[in-house]
Design an enzyme around this catalytic site. Structure first.
Site, PDB file in Angstrom:
ATOM      1  N   VAL A   1     -14.940  42.266 -10.389  1.00  0.00           N
ATOM      2  CA  VAL A   1     -15.287  43.674 -10.624  1.00  0.00           C
ATOM      3  C   VAL A   1     -14.738  44.492  -9.462  1.00  0.00           C
ATOM      4  CG1 VAL A   1     -17.178  45.316 -10.943  1.00  0.00           C
ATOM      5  CG2 VAL A   1     -17.405  42.978 -11.839  1.00  0.00           C
TER       6      VAL A   1
ATOM      7  N   VAL B   1     -15.636  40.515  -5.865  1.00  0.00           N
ATOM      8  CA  VAL B   1     -15.380  41.939  -5.725  1.00  0.00           C
ATOM      9  C   VAL B   1     -13.889  42.154  -5.510  1.00  0.00           C
ATOM     10  CG1 VAL B   1     -15.935  44.042  -4.466  1.00  0.00           C
ATOM     11  CG2 VAL B   1     -17.655  42.225  -4.652  1.00  0.00           C
ATOM     12  N   LYS B   2     -13.310  43.008  -6.356  1.00  0.00           N
ATOM     13  CA  LYS B   2     -11.880  43.317  -6.212  1.00  0.00           C
ATOM     14  C   LYS B   2     -11.721  44.519  -5.288  1.00  0.00           C
ATOM     15  CE  LYS B   2      -8.872  42.945  -9.906  1.00  0.00           C
ATOM     16  NZ  LYS B   2      -8.517  43.150 -11.333  1.00  0.00           N
ATOM     17  N   ILE B   3     -10.895  44.318  -4.274  1.00  0.00           N
ATOM     18  CA  ILE B   3     -10.597  45.414  -3.331  1.00  0.00           C
ATOM     19  C   ILE B   3      -9.080  45.525  -3.222  1.00  0.00           C
ATOM     20  CG2 ILE B   3     -10.798  46.199  -0.924  1.00  0.00           C
ATOM     21  CD1 ILE B   3     -13.477  44.884  -0.715  1.00  0.00           C
TER      22      ILE B   3
END
Ligand code: G3P
Length: 219
Positions: free
Chosen positions: A57, A83-85
């Site tokens: 996400v 977590v996508k960064i």
């Protein structure tokens, strides 16, 4: 090797989760926007469909501290959340901090071997090189996958290579050949990749030959 579905479409994820082929899902703000409704509910529905799958996400905040705070909240949605960064230098300090706090990160929008090295040094869970978008600017993303794999093996990095923005079955084939840890693909590519005309043709021929025996029950 893992296969992720690159979508937030719950009905497609349901269909493919039943096949046992997919190991997770990669969403992004575009996918969640397309699916519509409450994005948290959509993410929870996806988590329910794949209770042991890895679900990525992406953050939507921009300022580093806000990205950090949002990343913690996204990670708290469940143990299988990544977590996508985006891979941009102003986030390096918070990426380092989140890794130290055991937040699983999938660093997205990776376009070079050197970005891949930096993120591997920071110890993120996955890096996502975008193959199709490199092809859009006439660059060879598949060769880069081989280079990243060589780097990973040479230096013993644990960061997984997640081939993203794959646009064709050929891209998927080449990503497998490069030895990536994960390929994330659209339902369209997955659908095409399951089929071969000779499989259908072979079934038909075996069936015709079998019927010649005239056996009613077997075994
Ligand atoms: O996984 C990344 C993917 O969603 C981006 O694909 O085709 O928009 O470059 P594309």
């Amino acid at each position: 090797m893992k296969i992720f579905l690159d979508t937030a479409k719950v009905s497609d994820i349901k269909k493919w989760s039943d096949t046992g082929i997919i190991d997770g899902v990669t969403t992004n703000p575009s996918h969640l926007s397309k699916e519509g409704g409450d994005p948290v509910k959509v993410i929870k529905d996806i988590m329910n469909l794949l209770p042991s799958g890895e679900i990525s996400v992406e953050v939507t905040e921009k300022e580093p501290q806000a990205v950090y705070d949002q990343a913690k909240k996204i990670a708290a949605l469940g143990p299988n959340i990544l977590v996508k960064i985006p891979c941009t230098e102003e986030y390096y300090p918070i990426i380092q901090k989140l890794v130290a706090e055991q937040v699983k990160l999938n660093i997205t929008l990776v376009f070079t071997l050197i970005q891949s090295l930096f993120m591997s040094k920071l110890g993120v869970t996955y890096i996502s090189p975008f193959i199709g978008r490199l092809a859009d600017i006439d660059e060879d993303g598949i060769s880069m996958l081989h280079e990243i794999k060589y780097m990973k093996d040479s230096y013993g990095f644990s960061t997984g290579i997640l081939a993203a923005s794959l646009r064709t079955v050929e891209h998927l084939h080449e990503a497998i050949e490069a030895g990536v840890d994960v390929a994330t693909v659209s339902t369209d590519i997955l659908e095409k990749a399951t089929k071969h005309p000779l499989t259908k043709q072979g079934i038909k021929q075996f069936d015709e030959d079998w019927k010649k025996l005239g056996i009613k029950q077997f075994p």
